[in-house]
Design an enzyme around this catalytic site. Sequence first.
Site, PDB file in Angstrom:
ATOM      1  N   LYS A  67       9.711 -10.227  -8.683  1.00 40.64           N
ATOM      2  CA  LYS A  67       9.235  -9.995 -10.055  1.00 40.64           C
ATOM      3  C   LYS A  67       9.767  -8.697 -10.668  1.00 40.64           C
ATOM      4  CE  LYS A  67       5.192 -12.934  -9.876  1.00 40.64           C
ATOM      5  NZ  LYS A  67       3.790 -13.147 -10.205  1.00 40.64           N
ATOM      6  N   GLY A 132       0.858  -5.305  -4.552  1.00 40.34           N
ATOM      7  CA  GLY A 132       2.078  -6.110  -4.506  1.00 40.34           C
ATOM      8  C   GLY A 132       2.482  -6.569  -5.896  1.00 40.34           C
ATOM      9  N   GLY A 133       3.161  -7.709  -5.954  1.00 43.28           N
ATOM     10  CA  GLY A 133       3.795  -8.183  -7.182  1.00 43.28           C
ATOM     11  C   GLY A 133       2.890  -8.366  -8.385  1.00 43.28           C
ATOM     12  N   ARG A 155      -2.833  -1.306   1.790  1.00 44.14           N
ATOM     13  CA  ARG A 155      -2.601  -0.919   3.194  1.00 44.14           C
ATOM     14  C   ARG A 155      -1.500   0.143   3.268  1.00 44.14           C
ATOM     15  NH1 ARG A 155      -0.228  -5.560   6.949  1.00 44.14           N
ATOM     16  NH2 ARG A 155       1.281  -5.462   5.248  1.00 44.14           N
ATOM     17  N   THR A 156      -0.415  -0.106   2.527  1.00 41.09           N
ATOM     18  CA  THR A 156       0.672   0.873   2.469  1.00 41.09           C
ATOM     19  C   THR A 156       0.461   1.746   1.234  1.00 41.09           C
ATOM     20  OG1 THR A 156       2.067  -0.867   3.370  1.00 41.09           O
ATOM     21  CG2 THR A 156       3.201   1.087   2.522  1.00 41.09           C
ATOM     22  N   LYS A 159       2.882   2.255  -1.968  1.00 39.59           N
ATOM     23  CA  LYS A 159       3.001   1.267  -3.048  1.00 39.59           C
ATOM     24  C   LYS A 159       1.915   1.459  -4.107  1.00 39.59           C
ATOM     25  CE  LYS A 159       4.077  -3.063  -1.715  1.00 39.59           C
ATOM     26  NZ  LYS A 159       4.110  -4.130  -0.681  1.00 39.59           N
ATOM     27  N   GLY A 241      -8.064 -18.249  -7.911  1.00 38.98           N
ATOM     28  CA  GLY A 241      -6.923 -18.055  -8.805  1.00 38.98           C
ATOM     29  C   GLY A 241      -6.347 -19.319  -9.428  1.00 38.98           C
TER      30      GLY A 241
HETATM   31  P1  ATR Z   1       5.002  -7.751  -2.102  1.00 41.94           P
HETATM   32  O1  ATR Z   1       4.147  -6.613  -1.636  1.00 41.94           O
HETATM   33  O2  ATR Z   1       6.230  -7.925  -1.258  1.00 41.94           O
HETATM   34  O3  ATR Z   1       5.236  -7.785  -3.573  1.00 41.94           O
HETATM   35  P2  ATR Z   1       2.879  -9.601  -2.368  1.00 41.94           P
HETATM   36  O4  ATR Z   1       2.629 -10.931  -1.733  1.00 41.94           O
HETATM   37  O5  ATR Z   1       2.890  -9.517  -3.842  1.00 41.94           O
HETATM   38  O6  ATR Z   1       4.221  -9.063  -1.746  1.00 41.94           O
HETATM   39  O7  ATR Z   1       1.846  -8.562  -1.846  1.00 41.94           O
HETATM   40  C1  ATR Z   1       1.297  -8.632  -0.617  1.00 41.94           C
HETATM   41  C2  ATR Z   1       0.106  -7.705  -0.626  1.00 41.94           C
HETATM   42  O8  ATR Z   1      -0.758  -8.048   0.454  1.00 41.94           O
HETATM   43  C3  ATR Z   1       0.499  -6.261  -0.424  1.00 41.94           C
HETATM   44  O9  ATR Z   1      -0.401  -5.454  -1.123  1.00 41.94           O
HETATM   45  C4  ATR Z   1       0.314  -6.112   1.089  1.00 41.94           C
HETATM   46  O10 ATR Z   1       0.097  -4.819   1.532  1.00 41.94           O
HETATM   47  P3  ATR Z   1       1.348  -3.891   2.002  1.00 41.94           P
HETATM   48  O11 ATR Z   1       1.928  -3.356   0.741  1.00 41.94           O
HETATM   49  O12 ATR Z   1       0.731  -2.861   2.861  1.00 41.94           O
HETATM   50  O13 ATR Z   1       2.289  -4.799   2.742  1.00 41.94           O
HETATM   51  C5  ATR Z   1      -0.927  -6.919   1.292  1.00 41.94           C
HETATM   52  N1  ATR Z   1      -1.096  -7.355   2.669  1.00 41.94           N
HETATM   53  C6  ATR Z   1      -0.426  -8.315   3.322  1.00 41.94           C
HETATM   54  N2  ATR Z   1      -0.875  -8.444   4.586  1.00 41.94           N
HETATM   55  C7  ATR Z   1      -1.862  -7.522   4.746  1.00 41.94           C
HETATM   56  C8  ATR Z   1      -2.728  -7.131   5.829  1.00 41.94           C
HETATM   57  N3  ATR Z   1      -2.664  -7.758   7.014  1.00 41.94           N
HETATM   58  N4  ATR Z   1      -3.619  -6.154   5.600  1.00 41.94           N
HETATM   59  C9  ATR Z   1      -3.695  -5.521   4.404  1.00 41.94           C
HETATM   60  N5  ATR Z   1      -2.912  -5.842   3.336  1.00 41.94           N
HETATM   61  C10 ATR Z   1      -2.006  -6.817   3.505  1.00 41.94           C
END
Ligand code: ATR
Length: 275
Positions: A67, A132-133, A155-156, A159, A241
């Site tokens: 995105k 995320g996105g 989690r991260t 971001k 959603g």
């Molecule tokens: P992207 O981050 O690549 O855009 P997304 O599907 O839009 O993909 O977002 C995934 C979200 O789910 C992110 O916020 C991700 O956290 P990270 O940025 O730390 O990866 C979160 N997510 C996925 N698995 C997770 C887990 N096991 N625990 C906590 N958050 C998780």
Amino acid sequence: MKKFSFGIIGKPLSHSLSPLLHNFWFKKYNVSANYSLLEISPDEIEQTIKRIRKKELQGINVTVPYKQAVIPFLDLLVGDAKETLSVNTVMLNEEGKIVGDNTDVYGLEQGFISKLKNQNLEQSKVLILGAGGVTSSVIYALSKKGIKQIFVSNRTLKKAEEIKKRFPFIEIIEWKNIEEKAKKMDILINATSLGLKNGNNFDQEFKVTKSNLVYYDIIYNPEETEIIKKFKKRNIQTLNGLEMFIYQGQKSFLLWNKINPKPDKELSQTIISKL
Ligand code: ATR
């Protein structure tokens, strides 16, 4: 008659129901067109956008994880894509420019925010889980409604900090503190992939919340995530959603075809039957 072509780019795409949604409406409104899955790697984004310029494709949707990645290949951003820097709809405009728009914000407004009845939105405290996105669209849709107290946790951490650069009014919460923070929230939104079919679930239980909490899950597959089931047992109001998905698609369809398709029961049931 020329058959128009549309599609969605992203990776992985196997679970996307966008083809079902758009092909349902193409049939209903007698549009000679087809919508397909275009699962591509990052180095194929540019050539896919070129197919729009060459009119081989009339429009595309963009989903995770592209995105933002798609933006450098576009001529201009319009509508809610300008504020969110998140593009989910691409097309050629009347001047021959490739434009990127965002219909997720509209999807959230119609499919989620408009359902928040009897809520004093301006005073509401909202915690968004995930950065995320879709998170920038969530923040923008909430702030357009006058909601000022928006907390984001990811989690991260990095971001979440990136998102705060664009929306400085948000407050970042450390992931380890989300259960504690959730206790004081009026609205809790899951914008992570936790709860998706065949995926991981939250470790957190969120056992203590306000009794009038609204829990919104951007996930619609499964219809009820594990956490939605837990909240329902406690009589906490929950929303999934599905409607956001349908309304973001409605606006993309309108932008591409100049027809405003009407969401109806048959469509919802068709989608639910595929979950
Ligand atoms: P992207 O981050 O690549 O855009 P997304 O599907 O839009 O993909 O977002 C995934 C979200 O789910 C992110 O916020 C991700 O956290 P990270 O940025 O730390 O990866 C979160 N997510 C996925 N698995 C997770 C887990 N096991 N625990 C906590 N958050 C998780």
